[in-house]
Design a protein around this motif. Structure first.
Motif, PDB file in Angstrom:
ATOM      1  N   TYR A  40       0.805  -1.211   0.000  1.00 22.29           N
ATOM      2  CA  TYR A  40       0.000   0.000   0.000  1.00 22.29           C
ATOM      3  C   TYR A  40       0.845   1.271   0.000  1.00 22.29           C
ATOM      4  N   SER A  41       2.167   1.169   0.191  1.00 24.03           N
ATOM      5  CA  SER A  41       3.045   2.347   0.154  1.00 24.03           C
ATOM      6  C   SER A  41       3.718   2.514  -1.199  1.00 24.03           C
ATOM      7  N   LYS A  42       3.565   1.529  -2.048  1.00 24.28           N
ATOM      8  CA  LYS A  42       4.295   1.494  -3.310  1.00 24.28           C
ATOM      9  C   LYS A  42       3.898   2.640  -4.253  1.00 24.28           C
ATOM     10  N   LEU A  43       2.613   2.921  -4.339  1.00 20.64           N
ATOM     11  CA  LEU A  43       2.137   3.934  -5.277  1.00 20.64           C
ATOM     12  C   LEU A  43       2.714   5.307  -4.969  1.00 20.64           C
ATOM     13  N   LYS A  44       2.744   5.668  -3.689  1.00 23.15           N
ATOM     14  CA  LYS A  44       3.262   6.983  -3.301  1.00 23.15           C
ATOM     15  C   LYS A  44       4.729   7.117  -3.694  1.00 23.15           C
ATOM     16  N   HIS A  45       5.515   6.062  -3.433  1.00 28.12           N
ATOM     17  CA  HIS A  45       6.930   6.115  -3.815  1.00 28.12           C
ATOM     18  C   HIS A  45       7.086   6.224  -5.320  1.00 28.12           C
ATOM     19  N   GLU A  46       6.342   5.420  -6.073  1.00 31.99           N
ATOM     20  CA  GLU A  46       6.505   5.377  -7.525  1.00 31.99           C
ATOM     21  C   GLU A  46       6.150   6.710  -8.182  1.00 31.99           C
ATOM     22  N   SER A  47       5.240   7.477  -7.555  1.00 27.19           N
ATOM     23  CA  SER A  47       4.889   8.786  -8.114  1.00 27.19           C
ATOM     24  C   SER A  47       6.026   9.787  -7.962  1.00 27.19           C
ATOM     25  N   GLN A  48       7.002   9.491  -7.069  1.00 30.79           N
ATOM     26  CA  GLN A  48       8.110  10.402  -6.823  1.00 30.79           C
ATOM     27  C   GLN A  48       9.472   9.748  -7.055  1.00 30.79           C
TER      28      GLN A  48
END
Length: 350
Positions: A160-168
């Motif tokens: 669930y934390s992957k998307l936030k990292h991938e956007s940055q």
């Protein structure tokens, strides 16, 4: 095969017995595969069981080699069966709660549920409001590599934390910086430089100083215009020089600005100046180039560059003011870190 009859089982593939096993990277961890659970055990088991290989050497017990209480979350590569189970069949992106399913157990993400008009894309049954809680629980237990791992990102994150990292993520590809059209090409910097040169035919220059002349007939009729992008190569980096005409409120203006082909943190290591003038007058702008992570429209709308009102631009053009002949000069320099104060000082001679 019903979802509640699926069990995720991992195997050790010979990774056991010595201290070096504890240093295994996420790419070397055991890859899970899916198999049908026995009918006798599935009734008493949880909806989906994730069996994790231990990260401790010598933790083998009676239940099998490599399994133990010290195991952490499951770390898998994106090509595994569990990841495919969490892939939406419509958009092929990873599914995040709420995960929906039809009465036959076919799943899809909440975004695509509205796109398919509440009909299962697999069996065409009505979807209703059934949540796949078992699959959502599986997602909570997973850790996955960043989707840009093939481009060099070494990070691993809870699902669930992957998307936030991938956007940055600093390893994510860049958008084409060409401003003359809506180009959808993505890539790393060397690829985009070749793309700009070969496909957009932009002007390519080497050196840290420049002198450009922008000409436009009937400038009073110009509402929105974009001149050809110019790319400079200096200090081993690439910079994009933009020049545009647009309406700022009710006033027509011209604007020049520089963008850095790289990330924002690296862009801060450089500065640039732009100068325009004639008839004993001049305007000078100094600033830090913006990263191409920011679109040219975002930079333009933030007014982060040299802005010249049309009347002033025509004054600098000279003559009878019926034709724009604007000469823009500038230079790029690298800021040198002062080890004593931590401040940056200009390095003009590199």
């Amino acid at each position: 095969m019903e979802l509640d009859s699926i069990e995720c089982v991992s195997y050790s593939d010979g990774m056991e017995g010595d201290d070096d096993a504890a240093a295994v990277t996420s790419a070397q961890l055991p890859r899970p595969f899916l198999k049908s659970a026995s009918s006798a055990g599935s009734a008493a088991a949880a909806a989906v069981n994730v069996v994790v290989a231990s990260d401790r050497a010598g933790a083998a017990g009676p239940g099998g080699a490599g399994l133990g209480a010290g195991a952490g979350p499951l770390v898998i590569s994106p090509a595994t069966g569990v990841h495919e189970l969490l892939e939406c069949p419509v958009c092929t992106n990873s599914m995040y709660p709420p995960i929906h399913q039809c009465q036959n157990g076919h799943t899809l993400c909440s975004t695509c549920k509205t796109r398919v008009h509440n009909r299962c894309p697999t069996c065409r049954q009505e979807l209703g409001d059934i949540r796949c809680l078992a699959l959502e629980k599986v997602a909570e237990s997973l850790e996955l590599p960043c989707k840009y791992y093939s481009l060099g990102c070494p990070e691993v994150f809870p699902y669930y934390s992957k998307l936030k990292h991938e956007s940055q993520c600093n390893f994510r590809p860049y958008n084409c910086p060409y401003a003359g059209s809506e180009c959808s090409v993505l890539g790393d910097i060397p690829f985009l430089v070749a793309h700009l040169r070969d496909d957009h035919k932009v002007d390519m220059h080497s050196g840290c100083t420049f002198n450009h002349r922008y000409v436009k007939s009937n400038p009073r009729e110009v509402e929105n215009a974009t001149w050809m992008l110019t790319v400079f190569h200096c200090f081993g980096q690439y910079f994009c020089l933009h020049f545009e005409a647009f309406q700022l409120g009710m006033a027509p203006v011209y604007m020049a600005f520089l963008r850095f082909m790289g990330d924002e943190n690296d862009a801060r290591n450089y500065s640039y100046s732009l100068e325009v003038g004639a008839n004993g007058r001049k305007m000078i702008w100094e600033g830090t180039p913006r990263s191409i992570r920011d679109s040219h429209r975002k930079v333009r709308d933030s007014h982060d560059g040299l802005i010249i009102q049309r009347n002033m631009a025509l004054f600098f053009s000279g003559g009878d003011r019926k034709e724009l002949k604007l000469r823009v000069t500038g230079r790029i320099w690298k800021e040198q870190q002062n080890p004593d104060s931590g401040a940056c000082i200009p390095n003009l001679f590199s």
